[in-house]
Design an enzyme around this catalytic site. Structure first.
Site, short mmCIF file in Angstrom:
data_model
loop_
_atom_site.label_atom_id
_atom_site.label_comp_id
_atom_site.label_asym_id
_atom_site.label_seq_id
_atom_site.Cartn_x
_atom_site.Cartn_y
_atom_site.Cartn_z
CG ASP A 183 -4.21 -2.41 4.54
OD1 ASP A 183 -4.15 -1.26 4.99
OD2 ASP A 183 -3.52 -2.79 3.58
CD GLU A 198 -18.48 -20.17 12.40
OE1 GLU A 198 -17.46 -20.65 12.94
OE2 GLU A 198 -18.69 -20.24 11.18
C1 NOJ Z 1 -3.44 1.35 4.06
C2 NOJ Z 1 -2.51 1.43 5.22
O1 NOJ Z 1 -3.11 2.20 6.22
C3 NOJ Z 1 -1.23 2.04 4.69
O2 NOJ Z 1 -0.35 2.39 5.72
C4 NOJ Z 1 -0.61 1.07 3.72
O3 NOJ Z 1 0.52 1.66 3.13
C5 NOJ Z 1 -1.59 0.68 2.62
N1 NOJ Z 1 -2.90 0.42 3.11
C6 NOJ Z 1 -1.11 -0.55 1.90
O4 NOJ Z 1 -1.26 -1.67 2.73
#
Ligand code: NOJ
Length: 564
Positions: free
Chosen positions: A225, A276
């Site tokens: 993310d 790994e």
């Molecule tokens: C991207 C994620 O896909 C989204 O849903 C989220 O709100 C933001 N990152 C923050 O983590």
């Protein structure tokens, strides 16, 4: 919790570390949004048990892997992208034993499992952050986040001019343990999502350990993310002038909080950990960068394996624009040797059946329902185009049912924090998160025995898995057929190039090994010579004129696959 609970996917457990089978190079990866996929315990919220029970459906659909959005312990301020404990499952989704059983069953069915990793920020309920607040100024734990004194005579102004992606200042002021206003902390997203300070060694150590925890659990990879956000420019300098326009970063890496070159050292370390482990564990970057060339940096041979192609997702249903983004994407990935990836929908954008239902240029978020019939027709054509391209493709749950976005959710039902932070102006993500329909009738259309956490529209039953199964004209059967052809046909998925052929305006024709794809993005039928034997069409075609070389009528907004 003991380690090594779930074995790696059968057939790979004997692989020597570092051995390459490249399963991910052309994999079709299905995104499960656990809240909205299937509810095993009838509380109205999807859960891991629900996902586990539906794995045979995914196997039958023909995807290679499942990516699960976050299921970790979380106050759910941003639907689980605010993680309080990276090694625990939120009780609303189940337990670690449920996760283990899910990974085990998926592997037994030949499905890989990718989990979401959220390293840019934690929840404000994370133990480190809570203690940092409680211990007050001077707490060593504050160094693991970005705490700063405010500007102004009394520190009443945020430390810099950065804005949150969800709207408003990217800073929130704390209250000191004695009740007086204190320092501010940085959150690029909601205030409940404080950003980690990745310059602190404890943060890097912790995430290496979290990676190992889940790799030991048997997962096949991670979706990272906000992969472009971890490192901030030294001194957290003001953005100046362009404000939110620069939220995507700039082509020279000049945005102080996104796409800083320093992020790549982190991914090099992670790659050594992934390598790994046996069975080719992978990571895919969620990196919103201004160009695919910048995205390619994340997938250099010693970094992550894949990155989402958001430029492709943001492209409208127009042949020239599509051809250009396909060419640019393939060209950008070639020098780094990474597969291109393709995606049309996910949990953050309006579903493509709705984006394509109106005029071009609606962007990735719209609340206009448009023409549903047209949108679905184009969505089906867009899917066959995507699945014909070299590389890996991502499918978001429910798109195989042709689901539109739910554009008329009542305000009181909405949960997306960006809706509230942006005063309802641009936070429409709930519309693509409505629980999916499995059955024609019954409570929550088979989603679970109870209700559903977001209201489902009245027409949901006719779009259900039950209603579409066995109907050759249905979108579900189109996906099943397409994924089955893709598996059997050598010309699809593999390779790194397409060969463009001359085509009438608004039409794309390209060849791959033993295969041709023809796409009509216009609203009128066109005549082209049939390039071979018809394999699959995204909509009704006249079967009478499909002999190779015969003049073939390619209907409006339709894609046809040919074997040559
Ligand atoms: C991207 C994620 O896909 C989204 O849903 C989220 O709100 C933001 N990152 C923050 O983590």
């Amino acid at each position: 919790m003991t380690q090594h609970l779930a074995a790696p996917l059968s057939g790979t457990s004997d692989d020597a570390p570092g051995h390459r089978t490249g399963w991910w190079q052309d994999a079709v990866i299905y995104q499960v949004y656990p809240r909205s996929f299937a509810d095993g315990n009838g509380d109205g919220m999807g859960d891991l048990d629900g996902v586990r029970r539906r794995l045979p459906y995914l196997r039958e659909l023909g995807v290679d892997a499942v990516w699960l959005s976050p299921f970790y312990a979380s106050p759910q301020a941003d639907a689980g992208y605010d993680v309080a404990d990276y090694r625990a499952i939120d009780p609303m989704f189940g337990t670690l034993l449920d996760a283990d059983a899910l990974i085990h069953d998926a592997h037994a069915l030949g499905l890989r499992v990718i989990v979401d990793l959220v390293p840019n920020h934690s929840s404000d309920a994370h133990d480190w952050f809570r203690r940092a607040l409680r211990e007050g100024p001077g707490s060593a734990l504050r160094e693991r986040y970005h705490f700063r004194p405010g500007k102004g005579a009394h520190g009443e102004l945020p430390p810099n001019d950065w804005e949150s992606v969800f709207g408003g200042a990217a800073w929130t002021r704390t209250t000191d343990p004695d009740g007086t206003p204190g320092d501010w902390y940085l959150h690029l997203f909601a205030p409940e999502q404080p950003d980690f300070n990745w310059d602190h060694p404890a943060v890097a150590d912790e995430f290496r350990s979290i990676l190992r925890f889940w790799l030991d659990m048997g997962v096949d990879g991670f979706r990272v993310d906000v992969a472009h956000g971890l490192v901030k420019a030294p001194g957290l300098p003001d953005l100046g002038g362009a404000g939110r326009l620069r939220l995507l970063g700039t082509a020279d890496g000049g945005t102080p909080f996104f796409d800083q070159d320093g992020v790549h050292a982190i991914y090099r370390q992670w790659r050594t950990i992934l390598d790994e482990y046996p069975g080719e564990r992978i990571a895919v970057a969620e990196a919103w960068t201004p160009t695919v060339e910048r995205t390619a940096h994340y997938v250099r041979p010693d970094e992550l394996h894949q990155a989402f192609n958001f430029q492709y997702l943001a492209t409208s249903w127009e042949s020239e624009a599509l051809r250009e983004v396909i060419e640019v994407s393939l060209a950008a990935m070639r020098p780094v040797g990474a597969p291109a990836t393709w995606v049309l929908s996910n949990h953050d954008v309006t579903r493509h059946a709705t984006r394509f239902a109106g005029p071009p240029g609606v962007g990735t978020q719209t609340r206009e329902p448009g023409d549903r019939v047209l949108g679905l027709r184009r969505a089906r054509a867009a899917t066959l185009l995507m699945l014909a391209l070299p590389g890996s493709a991502y499918v978001y749950q429910g798109e195989e049912l042709g689901l539109p976005d739910v554009t008329d959710l009542p305000d009181e039902a909405r949960q997306d924090p960006s809706y509230f932070r942006a005063d309802g102006q641009d936070g429409f993500r709930d519309g693509c998160r409505v629980p999916i329909p499995w059955a024609r009738e019954g409570s929550s259309y088979g989603f679970g025995a109870g209700g559903s956490w977001l209201p489902q529209p009245d027409h949901w039953g006719e779009l259900s898995v039950e209603a579409q199964t066995g109907d050759p004209a249905s979108t579900l059967e189109l996906y099943r057929a397409a994924l089955s052809v893709r598996k059997e046909h050598p010309g699809l998925g593999g390779g790194s190039a397409v060969e463009w052929r001359d085509a009438p305006e608004g039409v794309l024709i390209f060849a791959r090994t033993g295969f041709v794809c023809t796409v009509n993005t216009t609203g009128t039928a066109v005549r082209i010579p049939a390039p071979g034997e018809l394999l699959l069409a995204s909509g009704p075609v006249d079967a009478g004129n499909t002999a190779p070389g015969a003049e073939f009528e390619l209907p409006a907004d339709t894609t046809v696959w040919w074997s040559v």
